[in-house]
Structures are given as C-alpha cells and as structure tokens.
Design an enzyme around this catalytic site. Structure first.
Site, short mmCIF file in Angstrom:
data_model
loop_
_atom_site.label_atom_id
_atom_site.label_comp_id
_atom_site.label_asym_id
_atom_site.label_seq_id
_atom_site.Cartn_x
_atom_site.Cartn_y
_atom_site.Cartn_z
CG HIS A 157 -1.99 -1.01 1.15
ND1 HIS A 157 -3.07 -0.87 0.31
CD2 HIS A 157 -2.16 -2.18 1.78
CE1 HIS A 157 -3.86 -1.91 0.44
NE2 HIS A 157 -3.33 -2.73 1.32
CB CYS A 213 -2.32 3.68 -4.35
SG CYS A 213 -3.62 2.48 -4.10
#
Lengths: 674, 394
Positions: free
Chosen positions: B156, B198
């Site tokens: 992440h 991301c």
C-alpha cells in the site's frame, strides 16, 4: 490642542486593544446575552430538526471485514439436519414431558454429534433490586444461589478453530423459551435453534475459522437478557470459591470479538403485506451505548445485497402519521429545493416522505438511547465491551410449511454465516467505525460530530446568561454568590435523599406501585421540610433572585454537560426541558415596565413549572412517543423501577439534575423580591 | 545486385563478423559487461485482506525463476504468511487466480526475509549491502558492477511513499538514496524498479542515478486496483498491474527476445483502471533494444573449456569473446530476428570450414604484439573479404 486630543484617543484605543481578545469577546456576548440566548436556542432547535437531512450513508470502514467476498456455502444438507432438530424439539414440546430438561439435553446431543465441546449453564432469576452503588458498574448479578429456586438451563457448544490460536471467539446466541415450548410461537422459537444449528454444523467443518465459535442456546424463561447476562457474568468472572466436589463444568474460548443474537419471530398479524423476509436490528445497549457501526453495516450489507432480506430498525409509527412532522417534511423539501436553486452544489434536498421516516427513526433511536435500557440480549455483551447486535428475523411465509421453512432457514443461515466469516476476518477489535451515532435509516447515520451541534447550541447560552445575571446584581461583593450557594446545597442534598429513598421503599415488600409512589412523594416532601427547618429558609435577605438564577443555571449546565458524557441522548432530551426553564425563570412579584412581555413570560413559567416536574416530563415524553392514551402519572414508579432495574443513568439524571433544577425554578418563581 | 538480396545480406553479416573479430579484442575496456542477474522481490504489507500482495510477489518470484534467475540470486521478502493464516481455506497454498490451477507456494519457495524481518531498514540494508556480519550470504544482494537487478515491490502506498508492515514507510528519497549508494558502490549495471501500489509513479520522482529504469502501476492521484476476488478464499488474489504483467510473461520463455518496450506498452489503462507510468530518462539504451530477459531472466552464458585449468584457456579466451559479442549483436537487433538467425545458420553451414581456417590463422597472428603486423593482417582480411564478395556477387 486638537492634535494632543487625537493622540490621547489613539493611546486609549491602544490600551483597549491590549486587553485580550477573548475577554472582550466574552464581554460582548454577556452584554448581548438575551439576543445570544434567543439566537442560540433557535439555532439549536433548527439544528435538531434538520438532523435527518444531515445523515450520511453508512459505509464499511474496516478493511479487514471484507463482507460478502466469500460465497456462502451453507447448503440444504445443513438446513435439513437443522429441520430434524426442529422436529425433535416440537415433538418434545408436544409431549409436555419436562421440556425444560429434555430440550437442553437434545440440543447438547446434537452439538456433540458435530464434535463440539458442550456443557449446560444453570442460572437463577436475579432479584430486581435497587442497587444505588452499582450504577455504571458492569454487573449487579450476585453469585447464583441454586438452592431451591427455579433455574434456567442454557446449552453451550464450542467449536475450536482448527488452525486458530484459540484466543478469540465469536458468540452466537439463540434464545428459546422452554416454558412456552408448546405455545403459539413454538415453531418460531424452535426455528431459532434450528437456524443456529444449521450455521453451527457448517462452522464445525469450516477450514477457515480463525476464532472459536460459541453457540449459546439460552433459556429465556426469565427473559432473553437474563440468561445471556448470567452466562457472560460467569464467563468473565470465574468463581473459584465453590467446593471442589461440585462438578459444574464451564468452558471458555478466549476474548469475544463479537456477539450475534438472533431469534425468529413469526408475526401473527402483519401490519402490511411483506414481499420479503425481514430482519429487524436492535443495537442499543445500556446507557445509550451502541455497538460499532461496522457491525451493523456488515449485517445490513449482507442482508440487503447478498440475501435480499429487508432490514428494519426501530421507528415510531405514530410520528410518521403526525401532521406536524409531515408539514415539517414539506417545509424541509421546499427549503432544500430553494437552496439548490441558489447553488446547485447544495444537495440537501430530501423528499418529505423520506424526511418523515428519517425523523421517526431518529426519534426512536434517540429515545432508546436516552432510556438507557438495552433493547435486547446484546446489551449484556456491551457491559463487557463486546460489540453485539440482535437480529430478529421474521419470515415472509409461515414456518409451518416445511418448504418455506427450509428456504427461510437457508437464507437466514447464510446471512449469519456471512456475518461470522466477516467478523472472523477481523484482526483487531472493532474500532474503525463510529461508536457514537444515531440511526435515521438502516443505512443512514448521524455521527457524533453532527448531533453534538444542537446540544451545544442549547447549552451555550447558559453560562452567558449566568454571567450577565451575576453582573446585574446590586451587590458588588465578588463573594456574593456564597449566600445563594446555601439553597443550592439544600436542593442538591434533598435530591440525593430522593434518589436513595426508593432503596428503602423497595425493602418493604408487597407494596403496590401506587403506594410506593405515594410513599416516595411523601418521604421526599418530608425530607425537604426537614432540610428547611434545619438550614433555614432559602429566602434570606442576601439571596437575590438574579443570583439564585445564576447559580441555578451554572449548576444545571454542569449537570447537563456531565450527563452528555455519560449518555448523550438523555442530555439532549433533557436540555429541551431544562434550558427553557433556566432561561425564562422570573419571580412572579418582580416589577417590570412592559406588562405584555411580563404576562407572556409568566404564562410560560407556569406551564413550565407543571411540565418541568420530572413526573409530568416523563409522562409527556412517553405520551409523545407512544400516544397519550396509555400514559398515567401513577406509572412513574414503575418506569423508575424499570430504569434502576437496568442500572440506567437516566434515573440519576432525572433525580439529581432535573429535579433540583425544577425545585430551584420554583424557588425563583416564588421569590419575594424584597 | 539488388536482384540478389541473399548475397548482400550474407556479405553484410560476414563484414560485421570479421570486423568485430578484429576490433573487439583491441578496443579499450568498455563499461563492464552484463554478466549476472539478480531479483529483489518485496511484499510490504501484512494482514489477511492483503493476501493479493503476497500472491503478486510470489507470482513474480515464480516467473523470474522460470525465466532463469536461480534461487540464490533472488531475495524474496514477504511481510506476512498467508499460506499458514488460519483464515486460509486452502492451508499451505497461495493462489493468484480463482481457478486454483497454480499453487504459488509449492515446493522450492525460498523466502529470505519473512514476517517482521521485512522492514524499511532491512530493505535498505539489502539494497546497499550494509549488513551486520552475522547475516548469511543467502540474505544478501551480492551483485556487482555487471549485474542487472530487478526490484519489484508491492503493497500500500501513497504520494511518494510505500507503507511497510503497517508501521513504517519507505519514502521516495529513501529509495533514491539507496539506489545512489548502490551506484556509487558499483552494485549494479542496470536496475529495473517495478512497483505495484497506489500512486506508484511518485515513488520514482527522486531517482537520479544512471542506469535505472522504473515502471509503476499508477500515476500520481490514481489508485491501483485488485484484479479479481476469489469467492472460495474470500479475498482479492491479484492486483491488476501484476496480473497483466504475468499475462505478458506467460507467453514468453527464457529464449524470448521481447523487448522492455513491448512490456511497457502492453499495459492497457482501461484494463488496469490506472495509467502505468515508466521513467526512462536515466537509462541509456533504447527500450526497444532491451530484451525483458535482461532483467526478468538470467544471462545464459556457458564457458566452454577444454580443460579445467586456466593455463590452457588462453587459446580459447578470444574465441569465447567473439562468440559472445556476436550473440549480443544478433540479440540486440530485435526486429526481423527470425530472418537473421536463419541467414546466419545458412552462412554458418556453407562457410564453416573456411572461417575456421581463417580464424585459426588470425588467432595465431594476434598473439604478436607488433601493430604493423596486425594492420597487415587486417588489410589482408579486407582483401580476402573483397574477393569473396566479388565472387559471390558474380
């Protein structure tokens, strides 16, 4: 000369700006106290009314939950097994041969076939006593004395997670009533057990369990809550005092991650035709505590988006029909439309029907929290900081038909399976989402940051008014408030006495509630008279009515703020009663110039003197909620008994904050104004 | 002469062949040759719901192993153990597809850093090679100035950071600093950084060391999404970027010559739901000239020796160099690759013995240090070339 004058003025201004801004701001507010209080109160009321508009859609905020990401695997095989159990229970109930012994045995036998660890938990009925010192403590239950009392038997089965660490558990609770086993809703009651069994049998073979599963088939002969709370008490407070010979087995399975209570209820007379199975969620625990919103979201998501079950939460049907609320809804719709025409980005337009339903649900949510009494067995879990919810499943078709029953069990079982699997995925306690919220629909909530606003507006004028009244008094001694502290002290001492009186009254057994009520009232009056005789009249010459009012307002605002921390909903409703009393209080004998305003204020005062009395206030609240036909003032004792039986802090609020406020209000009203 | 393209082609090849065989051994030592491959594969996130990150990394691990990087040259870092998680419906197995055809956690998975060992500190230590003395060789990145390194990371992330273990972050300037240290310490020749997270592109913003090429799954402000959910396991099992990367590699084997460019342009933003971003300004070679196996595979180089003793190798050293150089030439020209190899084969067959003779002669003479002799031989070879080409074209 002129130049010097200007310079002097500038210097004056400079010294003025040197005094701190906050002080000047406070002075400004105090000097315009009437305007400020009117504006604030209006803003508070409006903010309360627009709460349904400000509700947000719920969302699942804990990533780990992953609801509905796994396909449910509960099959007809599991449901058919469960159906056999239901049939067996029904046949025992029909034979009427000691169902209270046979049914737990039967359930235990079925549990053991699945390979679960099984035991029976016996508990007796707790005496519903007044425990003044047990407020806010987790459990008032005394150790069970099973000597010659009647007792209930819950059956408990535990499945150990095959590869879990055994430190956490999920609790499934299915209440059933052995006393009423042959009664009207016997098939529904047996279906709750069947539903639990179908899920339990699936979980006993599941490879993905990370938390142990405990199934408590709780005997609800003394009510659903009693058995669960007795079991939880024994679970969390091991009793080592018992003699070694007693063979009471009690097995445990780690910290509870969540409790899911479910019962099947077959509604005999439906209000309207249902095209779907319905699950009603009950979440309110004692003193307005709520389970984490994520738990409700998971159930709602799985029910609506996976199983196609309609989700309901508590709603006051009376408010939906009320004309006042409907008119409000129309007004809100128009205002929303107007705001949108001003700026297309302002999207708080809401159809009036939605507003009406939202208001009715919100009112129910606030009322259930304000009452401080749990709405089901899940409340017992919350006492141990375990998030729990009660699901009341009601089928669309009758459960007497085997096919519809199997279909219903499959649907309900899959809902519970999905919830269990979702909670099983959790790595920590529920903590991501809200604990402080009101619901306006099953999927809409008002969070703490929003619902605090009306209360803040209502309470904000209190200290300002108190300060301005303090400034208005003729006496300039900074310690002048000490004289008025005496009546305040008397009032509060009296309220403590009133709080404790029921403890002694309830010791006298077999008094009808009307007599208890009268004894309580008489005792309280006597206590007040005695206190006045001992400490002297509240109207000594140093006690100005303005000072008395200032002190009253200060004490009330402290009480309200304290209560808002303990149970916000109670404080919110209480503020609606108490704040007008504080603001309008005016002695009857006071002389004013404007007779019109005076007569208006006096009328308000007299109305409030009647409505503000805790007994009438409670009756009024219940009347608004449940309809005025059923309300009687003499039931006050019963409702108070209900409150302290559940250790609700609302009782303390009513007697320790509301009652002294009302008494001081009367003191001001009848102040001699010398 | 255009009527005989085959002949001219042949000539061209011979020309290259001969000129190279003469020039290469003489030219000044060029930048070190690519001689080994390493891979550092990092999964940075914990927790059951991040199953897909471990599956991503294990898929890449399997791919680079299949394409020829041996286990001792792969540093595999997995922050959590999904295979043994109690919630796993398939104990001791990890899948990256709901069809469950391929167990990524089968035999021969060597995890070098696992669980709480996967920290920013250990990651930076692996890259820069600053280990404590007790760290075993198998947990070190023992690359040199001829290494091509593949660095794959998933987890992440956000704007200019990648989260490790839910507690720490690797920031873009940390990564850039580590890469710079690696460059200073000659720990790589070329480095491919591939990140699936991301806002992956932001992680490359601080890089400034030459020889680095970077690709990320998403631009700034974009999320990277998972590809699909496995309803049996109950979690998402692979991320989109990695899924399509794997789909690209599934068609290749270790002899394939697909270029980096074809990999980088294979990502379809509509399928990815994000824009794959690649940064090449630090990289000298044109991407369409670089085979993906330069990073995802291994240098396939066998050293033929007649004898185990180095003293006898002198005679073969230059031959070896010739062959490797020639292979390089053939590989770099990627377009019409098939045609070339065909022609090459034919010419090899026809002229095999003549070439061999000439080469032997050359080698014999190359031992001589006198440059004039060399020039003479060079001219001689030119003359020979001329004769042959005239003979061929007539």
């Amino acid at each position: 000369m002129e130049v010097a004058e200007v310079e002097a003025e500038v210097e004056k201004k400079a010294t003025a700006t040197r005094s701190r801004l906050i002080v000047r701001l406070a002075a400004l507010l105090v000097s315009h106290s009437t305007l400020v209080s009117v504006v604030c109160c209006l803003a508070g009321l409006i903010a309360l009314l627009v709460l349904p508009l400000l509700a947000k859609n719920t969302y699942i905020s804990e990533n780990a939950l992953l609801p509905g990401s796994a396909n449910p695997v509960l099959s007809y095989q599991h449901v058919t097994q469960a159906n056999n159990l239901i049939m067996d229970i029904m046949s025992i109930a029909d034979d009427k041969q000691a169902p209270d012994i046979e049914i737990p045995k039967l359930i235990a036998k079925y549990m053991e076939i699945l390979g679960a660890e099984t035991y029976h938990h016996k508990f007796s009925q707790p005496q519903n006593q007044f425990h003044p010192l047990y407020f806010f403590s987790s459990s008032p239950n005394s150790p069970p004395t099973l000597a010659n009392l009647s007792y209930g038997t819950s059956t408990v089965g535990i499945i150990r997670a095959p590869r879990g660490d055994g430190k956490e558990a999920i609790v499934l609770v299915s209440p059933y009533n052995t006393q009423n086993a042959g009664g009207i809703d016997a098939s529904a009651s047996a279906s709750s057990i069947g539903l639990a069994f179908s899920v339990f049998s699936l979980l006993s073979r599941a490879t993905w369990l990370a938390k142990d599963i405990i199934w408590v088939a709780s005997d609800s002969r003394f009510g659903d809550h009693t058995s669960v709370s007795a079991w939880l008490n024994d679970y969390h407070n091991p009793n080592f005092i018992g003699d070694a010979s007693s063979t009471r087995i009690f097995k445990r399975a780690g910290t509870m991650a969540c409790g899911i209570v479910f019962k099947v209820v077959e509604k005999e007379r439906r209000e309207k035709y249902e095209d779907r199975d319905v699950v009603t969620l009950y979440a309110e625990a004692s003193n307005g505590q709520m389970p984490n919103l994520d738990l409700l979201n998971v159930v709602h998501y799985l029910a609506v988006h996976r199983q196609g079950i309609r989700v309901r939460i508590g709603m006051f049907g009376g408010l939906v029909k009320s004309h006042l609320v409907r008119v409000l809804g129309e007004v809100m719709q128009q205002v929303g439309r107007f705001a949108r025409s001003l700026n297309p980005d302002w999207r708080f337009e809401m159809p009036s029907s939605e507003y009406v339903e939202g208001t009715a649900t919100l009112a129910s949510s606030i009322y259930s929290q304000a009452l401080g009494v749990p709405t089901g067995p899940h409340g017992a879990f919350r006492d141990y900081q375990v998030d729990a919810v009660t699901l009341e499943l009601s089928p669309r078709f009758s459960l007497k038909n085997e096919h519809t029953r199997l279909a219903f069990l499959l649907k309900g079982g899959r809902l519970i399976e999905g919830t269990v699997r979702s909670v099983n995925n959790l790595l920590e306690k529920f903590h991501q989402s809200f604990f402080l919220y009101f619901l306006t629909a099953p999927n809409k909530f008002v969070s703490v940051g929003v619902y605090m606003i009306p209360f803040a507006f209502l309470v904000a004028p209190l200290p300002i008014i108190a300060a301005s009244l303090f400034n208005l008094t003729s006496n300039r001694n900074p310690w002048r408030w000490l004289h008025t502290a005496k009546p305040l002290l008397i009032t509060h001492t009296w309220s403590v006495v009133v709080t404790l009186l029921p403890f002694y009254i309830s010791k006298i057994s077999d008094l009808p509630s009307t007599h208890c009520m009268l004894t309580w009232a008489g005792g309280s009056l006597m206590a007040l008279v005695i206190l006045y005789i001992v400490f002297g009249s509240p109207y000594s010459k140093h006690v100005e009515w303005r000072l008395l009012k200032a002190v009253m307002i200060a004490s009330v605002s402290i009480g309200l703020c304290l209560m808002s921390i303990i149970n916000f909903a109670t404080a919110q409703i209480g503020a609606l009663f108490v704040v007008p009393m504080c603001l309008f209080a005016l002695p009857i004998r006071v002389k004013t110039n404007n007779s019109l305003i005076r007569s208006m204020v006096m009328t308000c005062n007299l109305v409030m003197a009647v409505l503000g009395f805790p007994v009438t206030a409670v009756a009024l609240m219940q009347g608004v909620i449940k309809g005025f036909g059923t309300v009687s003032i003499l039931e006050f004792w019963d409702s108070m008994k209900f409150l302290w039986g559940w250790n609700s802090a609302t009782y303390l609020y009513l007697v320790l904050v509301h009652l002294p406020c009302w008494l001081l209000f009367l003191h001001i009203l009848f102040h001699p104004c010398r | 002469m255009a009527s005989d393209p085959k002949g001219s082609q042949l000539r061209r090849i011979l020309l290259i062949f001969f000129s190279l065989s003469i020039i290469l051994p003489l030219s000044s030592p060029s930048p070190t040759m690519h001689n080994n491959n390493w891979a550092v594969l990092v999964c940075t996130s914990r927790f059951w719901f991040n199953y897909r990150h471990m599956a991503n990394t294990l898929s890449l691990y399997r791919t680079v192993k299949r394409l020829g990087i041996p286990d001792e040259r792969i540093i595999l870092m997995l922050a959590d153990d999904m295979a043994c998680n109690a919630r796993n419906n398939y104990p001791a197995q990890v899948f990256n597809n709901e069809n469950h055809q391929l167990n990524l956690y089968g035999d021969n998975v060597e995890v070098d850093y696992r669980g709480y060992e996967v920290t920013v500190e250990n990651f930076l230590r692996v890259l820069t090679g600053r280990h404590e003395a007790s760290v075993p060789r198998s947990k070190r990145l023992l690359s040199d100035e001829g290494s091509h390194i593949l660095l794959y990371m998933t987890g992440h992330g956000g704007n200019e950071f990648l989260k490790f273990q839910d507690t720490e972050e690797l920031q873009s300037h940390d990564l850039a600093d580590a890469v710079k240290q690696m460059k200073e310490k000659n720990r790589f020749k070329e480095l491919l950084i591939m990140v699936d997270t991301c806002q992956a592109a932001t992680l490359f913003s601080q890089l400034q060391s030459p020889g680095v090429v970077a690709i990320g799954s998403s631009m700034k402000g974009e999320n990277s999404y998972s590809h699909h959910l496995d309803p049996d396991v109950g979690v998402s099992v692979v991320d989109r970027f990695t899924f399509y990367t794997l789909a690209f590699f599934e068609r290749l084997d270790m002899y394939s010559n697909a270029s980096l460019n074809s990999l980088f342009t294979s990502y379809d933003p509509t399928l990815l739901m994000s824009t794959a971003y690649y940064r090449t300004d630090l990289y000298e070679r044109p991407l369409n000239m670089v085979p993906v196996t330069n990073f995802f595979g291994s240098v396939m180089k066998t050293i033929p020796t007649d004898s185990a003793y180095p003293g006898f190798l002198v005679a073969h050293a230059s031959e070896y160099a010739t062959i490797s150089a020639e292979t390089e030439t053939a590989r770099v020209v990627l377009e019409d690759e098939a045609d070339h190899s065909k022609t090459y084969d034919q010419s090899e067959k026809g002229l095999q013995h003549i070439l061999d003779e000439w080469l032997k002669l050359l080698e014999g003479k190359l031992g001589v240090k006198d440059p004039e002799v060399l020039v003479a031989y060079g001219l001689g070879s030119m003359v020979l070339l001329l004769t042959i080409s005239t003979w061929l074209s007539s």
